[in-house]
Design an enzyme around this catalytic site. Structure first.
Site, PDB file in Angstrom:
ATOM      1  N   CYS A   2       0.832  -1.192   0.000  1.00 22.02           N
ATOM      2  CA  CYS A   2       0.000   0.000   0.000  1.00 22.02           C
ATOM      3  C   CYS A   2       0.871   1.249   0.000  1.00 22.02           C
ATOM      4  CB  CYS A   2      -0.870   0.018   1.240  1.00 22.02           C
ATOM      5  SG  CYS A   2      -1.842  -1.463   1.417  1.00 22.02           S
ATOM      6  N   ARG A  27       4.866   0.771  -7.043  1.00 26.86           N
ATOM      7  CA  ARG A  27       4.928  -0.210  -5.956  1.00 26.86           C
ATOM      8  C   ARG A  27       3.944  -1.353  -6.163  1.00 26.86           C
ATOM      9  NH1 ARG A  27       6.566   2.616  -0.746  1.00 26.86           N
ATOM     10  NH2 ARG A  27       5.324   1.010   0.206  1.00 26.86           N
ATOM     11  N   TRP A  73      -2.813  -2.734  -1.706  1.00 25.26           N
ATOM     12  CA  TRP A  73      -2.406  -4.078  -2.117  1.00 25.26           C
ATOM     13  C   TRP A  73      -3.143  -5.020  -1.165  1.00 25.26           C
ATOM     14  CZ3 TRP A  73       0.464  -8.193   0.029  1.00 25.26           C
ATOM     15  CH2 TRP A  73       0.949  -9.121  -0.897  1.00 25.26           C
ATOM     16  N   ASN A  99      -1.569   1.325   6.016  1.00 26.96           N
ATOM     17  CA  ASN A  99      -0.684   0.329   5.422  1.00 26.96           C
ATOM     18  C   ASN A  99      -0.270  -0.601   6.562  1.00 26.96           C
ATOM     19  OD1 ASN A  99       1.191  -1.069   3.957  1.00 26.96           O
ATOM     20  ND2 ASN A  99       2.625   0.624   3.716  1.00 26.96           N
ATOM     21  N   GLY A 100      -0.438  -1.891   6.398  1.00 27.03           N
ATOM     22  CA  GLY A 100      -0.090  -2.836   7.462  1.00 27.03           C
ATOM     23  C   GLY A 100      -1.225  -3.818   7.675  1.00 27.03           C
ATOM     24  N   GLU A 484      17.523 -17.456  -9.024  1.00 28.72           N
ATOM     25  CA  GLU A 484      17.121 -16.119  -9.434  1.00 28.72           C
ATOM     26  C   GLU A 484      16.568 -16.126 -10.872  1.00 28.72           C
ATOM     27  OE1 GLU A 484      16.384 -13.485  -8.111  1.00 28.72           O
ATOM     28  OE2 GLU A 484      16.629 -11.879  -9.569  1.00 28.72           O
ATOM     29  N   LYS A 488      12.852 -14.797 -11.804  1.00 29.66           N
ATOM     30  CA  LYS A 488      12.553 -13.738 -12.774  1.00 29.66           C
ATOM     31  C   LYS A 488      11.506 -14.242 -13.766  1.00 29.66           C
ATOM     32  CE  LYS A 488      13.700 -10.811 -11.294  1.00 29.66           C
ATOM     33  NZ  LYS A 488      14.422 -10.789 -10.065  1.00 29.66           N
ATOM     34  N   GLU A 491       7.957 -14.620 -12.076  1.00 30.95           N
ATOM     35  CA  GLU A 491       7.251 -13.427 -11.591  1.00 30.95           C
ATOM     36  C   GLU A 491       6.769 -12.519 -12.711  1.00 30.95           C
ATOM     37  OE1 GLU A 491       9.434 -10.892  -8.841  1.00 30.95           O
ATOM     38  OE2 GLU A 491      11.278 -11.262  -9.929  1.00 30.95           O
ATOM     39  N   HIS A 507      17.456 -37.152  -8.158  1.00 32.43           N
ATOM     40  CA  HIS A 507      16.812 -37.564  -6.901  1.00 32.43           C
ATOM     41  C   HIS A 507      15.327 -37.193  -6.896  1.00 32.43           C
ATOM     42  CE1 HIS A 507      20.656 -38.737  -5.301  1.00 32.43           C
ATOM     43  NE2 HIS A 507      21.138 -37.562  -5.652  1.00 32.43           N
ATOM     44  N   LYS A 606       6.199  -3.880  -4.952  1.00 28.80           N
ATOM     45  CA  LYS A 606       7.640  -3.588  -4.945  1.00 28.80           C
ATOM     46  C   LYS A 606       8.254  -3.688  -3.552  1.00 28.80           C
ATOM     47  CE  LYS A 606      11.556  -2.408  -6.667  1.00 28.80           C
ATOM     48  NZ  LYS A 606      12.250  -3.578  -7.222  1.00 28.80           N
TER      49      LYS A 606
HETATM   50  C1  F6R Z   1      11.946 -10.199  -7.008  1.00 34.71           C
HETATM   51  C2  F6R Z   1      11.934  -9.208  -5.981  1.00 34.71           C
HETATM   52  C3  F6R Z   1      11.582  -9.615  -4.589  1.00 34.71           C
HETATM   53  C4  F6R Z   1      12.431  -8.818  -3.598  1.00 34.71           C
HETATM   54  C5  F6R Z   1      11.968  -9.095  -2.160  1.00 34.71           C
HETATM   55  C6  F6R Z   1      12.802  -8.352  -1.137  1.00 34.71           C
HETATM   56  O1  F6R Z   1      12.333  -9.692  -8.247  1.00 34.71           O
HETATM   57  O2  F6R Z   1      12.183  -8.052  -6.235  1.00 34.71           O
HETATM   58  O3  F6R Z   1      11.729 -10.981  -4.388  1.00 34.71           O
HETATM   59  O4  F6R Z   1      13.760  -9.153  -3.777  1.00 34.71           O
HETATM   60  O5  F6R Z   1      10.628  -8.724  -2.013  1.00 34.71           O
HETATM   61  O6  F6R Z   1      12.752  -6.975  -1.347  1.00 34.71           O
HETATM   62  P1  F6R Z   1      13.818  -6.011  -0.732  1.00 34.71           P
HETATM   63  O7  F6R Z   1      15.117  -6.242  -1.436  1.00 34.71           O
HETATM   64  O8  F6R Z   1      13.288  -4.626  -0.973  1.00 34.71           O
HETATM   65  O9  F6R Z   1      13.926  -6.340   0.723  1.00 34.71           O
END
Ligand code: F6R
Length: 611
Positions: A2, A27, A73, A99-100, A484, A488, A491, A507, A606
């Site tokens: 949020c 965000r 959100w 927010n929370g 990773e 990517k 997501e 396995h 974000k």
């Molecule tokens: C994936 C991504 C998330 C963040 C995670 C932690 O592309 O961006 O998995 O890495 O939410 O976020 P931060 O780094 O802001 O603590």
């Protein structure tokens, strides 16, 4: 997560609120809304979907010089108009944005409904408006700020919130417990926001609220106290303007822009930190002497999502160069398992935003138990950056796309610097140090070369984007690269992707290999290349298509793999940095081919400021 914005001053609030919400759009959210006090009445406008839906709903002219706005959100209740913030009490006098998560909302709701409050949403947040309203009715002589304090003391959970009262239309009340809140200082006008990006057009001067603080704000100034009414003196800080003016320019989306910024962002991470004289890294912000570093016996890195994956690579770099047992753990798992905190373990929390709730909670748990914690952070002045004992700023620059790219590679670069520094305090020889210093210096140019494959990878994505599922595999330090890469792809393209250590394939997961399920195998040029090629053969024997990602010149790879992505070779410690680049491009082009929302993938946000 949020986003919060609030305004009080001499101007019409509505355009300021919507422009600020636009700055928070990156965000990620599923509904938005604003409320204003206009001629003594509360006016609320809310809409599910993107901000454009709200803007379409707003009348041409809305008066009101005080207002609050929110991007939501969803946590409690589906993303629809009713559940969008701001939320109002039954009398329509109190309006709140939050927010929370309020953990005792159900219990409070039961009591408030019994006392006549009528709920109009399924959210936990609406409870805050009713609770404040109920406190006003029960304490008619009490000052508004004290009433809000009384109400907030009944809440369990987390909040960053702003309250507006149609009967006190010059004052905003903001409070923080676990979710970020900043006050923006203007000339005869004041702002409240969850993120300095929301204030970028209006002010650089901000004050960060800390947990347990509540602020009363009017156009001329603000006063901060605790929930127990103890007065707090707060210093304002100037937000770095490079954090504020980050525009898309000629790019179609932020992710592609941020992928291409990596030579520059990594250069900034390295800037001033490579020490040729002693063949080490110069890290001024650690606040630890060489003697302190000598006393470290273990390293434990904590983060979430991609930051956690960067932590796995970081632990490998440190263990390899400094010969210190090192591990990474998801921050949320760590904090809930009552971890043993050891005085000779170096704890490191890693976070781009510096606001990730679980990472912050892990940090607080370690500090509560008395240990020293370092941070690897991007956002200067973020909550985690303020609470750690020292650390390394990434200087990657603002990252807008939900899918982390340049912040991820800057995290890895910070870990390489730290591993070099720790190594040189211990047994790493000057010659070994020099090799890594030189390799780090050459890294930005090599990243540029890796990016030149963009067109080939676009073709590859055209060939593969129709798949339903993919495996990513790698051995030892290539395994976090695989994690990773899979992250990517899933997501932003929504293609199911799973990562395994290559050695684990037989396995279990080998059962799923088929002509429909390609495997992306990470093959760095190291001692394990031969073993990894054997894994490649096992997959081919089961008719699984294979895309190899390598920096090795090896004929077998060419003859066995269906497709090959290359990166330039570099120091083995830096393989995870350079080999991440083609995987970012692969995920990006698959998502483009599938017409996905690149910067704001579904269901994600974000900065994850809730548990
Ligand atoms: C994936 C991504 C998330 C963040 C995670 C932690 O592309 O961006 O998995 O890495 O939410 O976020 P931060 O780094 O802001 O603590």
């Amino acid at each position: 997560m949020c986003g919060i914005i609030a305004y009080t001053g001499n101007q019409n609030a509505a355009p300021i609120l919507t422009a600020s919400l636009r700055q928070l759009e990156y965000r990620g959210y599923d509904s938005s809304g604003i409320a204003l006090v206009s001629r003594g009445k509360l006016k609320t406008y809310r809409a599910a979907g993107k901000l454009a839906q709200l803007e379409n709903r707003l009348p041409n002219k809305i008066s009101g010089k005080i207002g609050i706005g929110h991007t939501r959100w969803a946590t409690h209740g589906e993303p629809n108009d009713q559940n969008a913030h701001p939320h109002t009490d039954t009398q329509g006098r109190i309006s709140i944005i939050h927010n929370g998560i309020i953990e005792n909302a159900t219990e409070l709701k039961r009591k408030l409904e019994a006392q006549g409050c009528v709920y109009t949403s399924e959210t936990d947040s609406e409870t805050i408006a009713h609770l404040i309203s109920h406190s006003i009715i029960s304490n008619p002589k009490m000052a508004f700020l004290d009433v809000v304090r009384l109400a907030l003391k009944q809440l369990q959970g987390t909040y960053g919130l702003v309250v507006m009262n149609a009967d006190a239309p010059e004052t905003l009340i903001a409070a923080r417990s676990g979710s970020p809140v900043i006050i923006g200082i203007g000339k005869d006008e004041m702002f409240v926001a969850s993120d300095s990006a929301a204030l970028s057009r209006y002010t650089r001067e901000v004050v960060h609220l800390d947990d347990g603080e509540i602020a009363s704000i009017n156009a001329k100034g603000f006063e901060v106290t605790t929930l127990d009414a103890i007065s707090m003196s707060k210093q304002s800080v100037m937000v770095d303007s490079s954090q504020l003016n980050y525009e898309l320019g000629n790019y179609d989306n932020y992710m592609f822009k941020e992928i291409h910024e990596q030579p520059e962002s990594i250069r900034r991470t390295l800037s001033g930190r490579l020490d040729h004289r002693f063949n080490t890294a110069h890290l001024g912000g650690l606040n630890m002497s060489p003697r302190d570093l000598m006393n470290v016996r273990r390293v434990c890195i904590l983060g979430c999502g991609s930051a956690y994956y960067a932590g796995i690579s970081g632990a490998d770099m440190i263990e390899t160069l400094a010969r210190l047992p090192s591990k990474a753990e998801p921050a949320a798992e760590f904090r809930y398992r009552n971890p043993v905190i050891e005085p000779d373990t170096l704890y490191i929390v890693v976070s781009q935003s510096g606001e990730t709730f679980d990472t912050l909670a892990a940090l607080r748990e370690i500090k509560r138990k008395g240990s020293h914690v370092l941070g690897v952070n991007n956002v200067v002045g973020s909550t985690i950056a303020r609470e750690v004992d020292g650390g390394i700023y990434m200087h990657a620059g603002t990252e807008v796309s939900v899918a982390s790219t340049k912040a991820y590679t800057s995290m890895l670069t910070c870990f390489a610097l730290l591993a070099l520094h720790l190594g040189r305090v211990r047994d790493l020889s000057p010659q070994q140090g020099e090799q890594l210093v030189n390799a780090l210096e050459a890294l930005p140019e090599k990243i540029k070369v890796a990016l030149e494959q963009n067109q080939q990878i676009k073709q590859l994505a055209k060939k593969y984007h129709h798949i339903n599922s993919a495996f990513f595999i790698g051995r030892t330090n290539a395994y976090p690269i695989a994690l990773e890469g899979a992250q990517k792809l899933k997501e932003i393209s929504y293609i199911h992707a799973e990562a395994y250590p290559a050695s684990e394939l037989k396995h279990g997961p080998l059962a799923l290999i088929s002509p429909q399920t390609p495997t992306i195998i990470i093959l760095p040029d190291n001692d394990l290349l031969g073993k990894s090629i054997s894994s490649l053969q096992e997959i081919r024997a089961r008719k699984g298509p294979v895309i190899a990602l390598t920096n090795a010149q090896n004929e077998d790879i060419h003859s066995l793999a269906d497709d090959v992505m290359y990166t330039p070779n570099t120091h083995p410690i830096l393989h995870p940095i350079i080999m991440g680049i083609p995987l970012q491009l692969f995920a990006y082009h698959c998502a483009i081919a599938m017409d996905r929302d690149i910067d704001q993938p579904r269901n994600l946000a974000k900065s994850v400021t809730v548990e």
